[in-house]
Design a protein around this motif. Structure first.
Motif, PDB file in Angstrom:
ATOM      1  N   LEU A   1     -25.578 -18.888   0.072  1.00 28.84           N
ATOM      2  CA  LEU A   1     -26.276 -20.166   0.891  1.00 28.84           C
ATOM      3  C   LEU A   1     -24.934 -21.165   0.958  1.00 28.84           C
ATOM      4  O   LEU A   1     -24.874 -21.791  -0.114  1.00 28.84           O
ATOM      5  CB  LEU A   1     -27.256 -20.003   0.821  1.00 28.84           C
ATOM      6  N   SER A   2     -23.908 -21.032   1.558  1.00 25.67           N
ATOM      7  CA  SER A   2     -23.215 -22.158   1.667  1.00 25.67           C
ATOM      8  C   SER A   2     -22.587 -22.876   3.514  1.00 25.67           C
ATOM      9  O   SER A   2     -23.443 -22.151   4.300  1.00 25.67           O
ATOM     10  CB  SER A   2     -21.572 -21.586   2.026  1.00 25.67           C
ATOM     11  N   THR A   3     -22.784 -24.410   2.798  1.00 23.43           N
ATOM     12  CA  THR A   3     -22.261 -24.783   4.910  1.00 23.43           C
ATOM     13  C   THR A   3     -20.833 -25.286   4.182  1.00 23.43           C
ATOM     14  O   THR A   3     -20.591 -26.152   5.615  1.00 23.43           O
ATOM     15  CB  THR A   3     -23.258 -25.984   4.470  1.00 23.43           C
ATOM     16  N   VAL A   4     -20.223 -25.142   3.794  1.00 24.57           N
ATOM     17  CA  VAL A   4     -18.328 -25.125   4.298  1.00 24.57           C
ATOM     18  C   VAL A   4     -17.556 -23.743   5.146  1.00 24.57           C
ATOM     19  O   VAL A   4     -18.799 -22.696   5.036  1.00 24.57           O
ATOM     20  CB  VAL A   4     -17.812 -25.120   2.505  1.00 24.57           C
ATOM     21  N   PRO A   5     -16.285 -24.993   5.597  1.00 22.57           N
ATOM     22  CA  PRO A   5     -16.556 -24.494   6.427  1.00 22.57           C
ATOM     23  C   PRO A   5     -15.014 -22.396   6.009  1.00 22.57           C
ATOM     24  O   PRO A   5     -14.866 -23.340   5.352  1.00 22.57           O
ATOM     25  CB  PRO A   5     -15.246 -25.064   7.518  1.00 22.57           C
ATOM     26  N   SER A   6     -15.520 -21.742   6.754  1.00 20.82           N
ATOM     27  CA  SER A   6     -15.058 -20.529   5.772  1.00 20.82           C
ATOM     28  C   SER A   6     -13.669 -20.537   6.456  1.00 20.82           C
ATOM     29  O   SER A   6     -12.293 -20.246   5.052  1.00 20.82           O
ATOM     30  CB  SER A   6     -15.325 -19.343   6.218  1.00 20.82           C
TER      31      SER A   6
ATOM     32  N   LEU B   1     -23.882 -18.485   5.833  1.00 16.64           N
ATOM     33  CA  LEU B   1     -23.379 -19.526   6.353  1.00 16.64           C
ATOM     34  C   LEU B   1     -23.892 -20.843   7.091  1.00 16.64           C
ATOM     35  O   LEU B   1     -24.641 -20.258   8.477  1.00 16.64           O
ATOM     36  CB  LEU B   1     -21.967 -19.277   7.135  1.00 16.64           C
ATOM     37  N   VAL B   2     -24.275 -22.085   6.837  1.00 16.31           N
ATOM     38  CA  VAL B   2     -25.426 -22.417   7.594  1.00 16.31           C
ATOM     39  C   VAL B   2     -24.918 -24.106   7.800  1.00 16.31           C
ATOM     40  O   VAL B   2     -24.090 -24.790   7.013  1.00 16.31           O
ATOM     41  CB  VAL B   2     -26.346 -23.044   6.801  1.00 16.31           C
ATOM     42  N   THR B   3     -24.891 -24.245   9.167  1.00 19.39           N
ATOM     43  CA  THR B   3     -24.785 -25.711   9.357  1.00 19.39           C
ATOM     44  C   THR B   3     -25.336 -26.187  10.725  1.00 19.39           C
ATOM     45  O   THR B   3     -26.492 -26.388  10.926  1.00 19.39           O
ATOM     46  CB  THR B   3     -23.459 -24.885  10.633  1.00 19.39           C
ATOM     47  N   ASN B   4     -25.411 -28.435  10.682  1.00 20.00           N
ATOM     48  CA  ASN B   4     -26.357 -28.990  11.002  1.00 20.00           C
ATOM     49  C   ASN B   4     -27.806 -28.679  10.456  1.00 20.00           C
ATOM     50  O   ASN B   4     -28.706 -28.561  11.375  1.00 20.00           O
ATOM     51  CB  ASN B   4     -26.234 -27.959  12.967  1.00 20.00           C
ATOM     52  N   ALA B   5     -27.831 -28.748   9.602  1.00 20.45           N
ATOM     53  CA  ALA B   5     -29.406 -28.326   8.603  1.00 20.45           C
ATOM     54  C   ALA B   5     -29.196 -29.501   7.324  1.00 20.45           C
ATOM     55  O   ALA B   5     -28.581 -30.262   7.494  1.00 20.45           O
ATOM     56  CB  ALA B   5     -29.304 -26.827   7.778  1.00 20.45           C
TER      57      ALA B   5
END
Length: 233
Positions: free
Chosen positions: A184-189, A210-214
């Protein structure tokens, strides 16, 4: 494997139906899951869009100016599939952007192919017309076929990325064992760390959440529910 097309083909033979990219946007509530086959279909469509519609050729540079989003993984794959060099250059041969970075590139859309992603669920079109010369991915991508064979595929020693002028070849990205895990990553690909992570997971038979705004608490909960190892700190 030594190149992206070879690595993707191997992944399709090994686990075509397993999840490869799972995306969460905690602000919009979107959850998008791409199996290896679905991911490959999207990569094929985006490859056709870049090459057949906009005339890009092996060795051309492309700036994928997108945030943490599943479409960034698709356009990374399309770039590598067609021998393009993913770059952070301010003057690339082509650019793919999102709503936030669209103003940066719109004024010079006539100088290079400029493709914009709405980043709305399911990859749909922008609600409003785009500036002149900017192409809406949500309109153009759907007409592309689900299969694409590069006419001039990349070689192992071709550059896959060029960050701050430092090039990394296909063999460097895809020639190792890779990561056979679910992360699990929040880093822009479309960043140095994100591109390396995506390549390593594809090469190793792993998968990406891939997770954003969490929040940190939500990231922990998602890692547990998705049975993924945390990779955001």
């Amino acid at each position: 494997m030594q190149t992206y097309p070879e690595t993707l083909a191997q992944a399709l033979r090994t686990d075509p139906g397993g999840p490869f990219v799972t995306f969460y946007d905690e602000a919009s509530g979107e959850r998008q899951e791409l199996s290896t086959t679905t991911y490959a279909n999207w990569v094929a469509k985006a490859s056709g869009l870049l090459v057949d519609e906009h005339g890009l050729e092996r060795g051309d540079s492309i700036r994928i100016d997108l945030p943490t989003h599943w479409l960034a993984t698709v356009f990374l794959g399309a770039a590598w599939n067609t021998g393009l060099v993913v770059t952070d250059s301010e003057s690339p041969d082509a650019v793919v952007c999102g709503p936030e970075t669209l103003p940066t590139w719109a004024d010079e859309a006539g100088k290079r192919p400029t493709l914009a992603c709405s980043l709305l669920p399911f990859g749909v079109r922008f609600a409003d017309p785009l500036p002149q010369g900017v192409h809406d991915v949500g309109i153009e991508v759907w007409g592309q076929p689900d299969a694409f064979t590069p006419f001039d595929p990349p070689a192992a020693d071709d550059a896959a990325t060029s960050w701050a002028g430092v090039e990394t070849s296909h063999a460097d990205l895809f020639g190792g064992d890779g990561k056979a895990v679910r992360l699990l990553s929040t880093v822009p690909s479309a960043s140095p760390a994100g591109a390396e992570l995506l390549a390593s997971l594809l090469a190793g038979g792993g998968s990406l959440v891939l997770v954003t705004n969490a929040t940190e608490e939500r990231l922990t909960a998602l890692a547990e529910s998705e049975r993924a190892q945390p990779n955001w700190s």
